[in-house]
Write an enzyme that holds these catalytic residues in place. Structure first.
Site, short mmCIF file in Angstrom:
data_model
loop_
_atom_site.label_atom_id
_atom_site.label_comp_id
_atom_site.label_asym_id
_atom_site.label_seq_id
_atom_site.Cartn_x
_atom_site.Cartn_y
_atom_site.Cartn_z
N HIS A 199 0.82 -1.21 0.00
CA HIS A 199 0.00 0.00 0.00
C HIS A 199 0.86 1.26 0.00
O HIS A 199 0.39 2.32 -0.44
CB HIS A 199 -0.95 -0.01 1.20
CG HIS A 199 -2.18 -0.84 0.97
ND1 HIS A 199 -3.45 -0.39 1.26
CD2 HIS A 199 -2.33 -2.09 0.47
CE1 HIS A 199 -4.33 -1.33 0.94
NE2 HIS A 199 -3.66 -2.38 0.47
N ASP A 200 2.08 1.17 0.46
CA ASP A 200 2.99 2.31 0.34
C ASP A 200 3.44 2.47 -1.11
O ASP A 200 3.32 3.55 -1.70
CB ASP A 200 4.20 2.13 1.26
CG ASP A 200 5.19 3.28 1.14
OD1 ASP A 200 4.75 4.44 1.14
OD2 ASP A 200 6.40 3.01 1.04
#
Length: 348
Positions: free
Chosen positions: A100-101
């Site tokens: 998700h980063d």
């Protein structure tokens, strides 16, 4: 003298083995036609320390870059291993946090920034809110690296990449190569988190477009989706019908409707604590948990990939490792101000 020569010969043999493994990985990654990454055995990975050999020879500790980098790898691994030993689910959470980063404007640690009075970060996006976790583990790993490896600055984005790799290693006893050098963004992108991250209600076309935007083909998309072989989904997500594969609605072990704070969990596959091929077996049977999971059976290319990984755990692990290396090197967006944060949750 004979004893010294024997020790020197043994030490040089260790170095030759290490360099051979490193060369194999580098050649595999640099090949324009590669489709698989040869996994590195855990005894010959990024934690190999030249200082051990030098110490064995009586030359003292090395202050070289290899030793400094390995100090960071060791410091992060210590925290990650302890966290996953305490809670197996944390391994899946750390892999997901790294994903998700990187999928929002590259691997820049943006997801770690807390909201402030003047700043709204990515954690409140629907794909992240009450969902992504593991922030405290990253904070602990960062502090451990700062304490034990003071001469080697390490970014929060680096810690995320190392932690995800170490979670994979903890699950599979296999590893892959991670290098240091990422930097942390001084901002985050809430809009990007709302639009760039794959969602459980995405159809195959939307998923394909989101992955293609990051440079991934459909096979790589399928193998990265295989991260759903570990971990859980929240009932608060599954009680929304567009998120759930309707083939699973009759057997869903959730009390719906569920509030946003509902703590009920359902395994993403039948063995949510084991990094195996059951996720793909469930897709072939039409029993993927999320709507987006089961959508992977909607094209010839993705079905071929799903069946490949259902039939061969080794191919799954190898291709997953290669895709994770590729993802971990997604660069930050052009023009973003970068730094190495002292504390991962706020800018310096």
């Amino acid at each position: 003298m004979a004893s010294f020569v024997a020790r020197l010969t043994l030490a040089l043999s260790f170095i030759a083995l290490a360099l051979a493994g490193y060369s194999l990985v580098q050649n595999t990654l640099s090949s324009p036609t590669h489709t698989r990454l040869n996994l590195i055995p855990t005894w010959l990975d990024s934690t190999f320390d030249s200082a051990d050999v030098l110490s064995y020879l009586g030359f003292g500790k090395s202050s070289g870059r290899l030793s400094d980098s390995n100090c960071v790898f060791s410091a992060v691994k210590e925290i990650v291993d302890a966290a996953i030993t305490a809670e197996t689910r944390m391994g899946a959470s750390l892999i997901r946090l790294h994903f998700h980063d990187c999928f929002v404007d590259g691997c820049d640690g943006g997801i770690l920034l807390n909201d402030t009075a003047n700043f709204t970060g990515e954690q409140g996006a629907p794909a992240n809110s009450n969902s992504v976790r593991g922030f405290s583990v990253i904070d602990q790993a960062k502090r451990n690296a700062q304490t034990k490896c003071a001469d080697t600055p390490v970014s929060c984005a680096d810690v995320l990449a190392i932690a995800a790799r170490d979670a994979f290693r903890k699950f599979t006893n296999q590893t892959y190569n991670i290098t240091l050098g990422r930097q942390d963004a001084r901002t985050a992108n809430l809009t990007g988190a709302n639009t760039q991250l794959p969602a459980p209600f995405d159809n195959l076309s939307i998923q394909t477009a989101k992955f293609a935007d990051k440079g991934f083909n459909q096979r790589e998309m399928v193998v990265l989706a295989g991260a759903h072989t570990v971990g859980f989904s929240r009932c608060a997500v599954l009680c929304t019908s567009t998120n759930l594969n309707q083939n699973r609605s009759a057997t869903l072990q959730c009390t719906c409707p569920a509030s946003a704070n509902d703590t009920g969990l359902v395994g993403l596959d039948p063995s949510p604590g084991t990094f195996d091929k059951k996720y793909f077996e469930e897709l072939v049977k039409g029993q993927g948990l999320l709507f987006s999971d089961q959508e992977l059976m909607q094209s010839n290319a993705t079905v071929t990939a799903v069946r490949r990984y259902r039939d061969a755990t080794g191919a799954f692990l190898t291709d997953f490792a290669a895709a994770m290396v590729k993802m971990s090197n997604l660069p930050p967006s052009a023009g973003v101000q970068l730094e190495i944060r002292n504390v991962c949750s706020r800018v310096n």
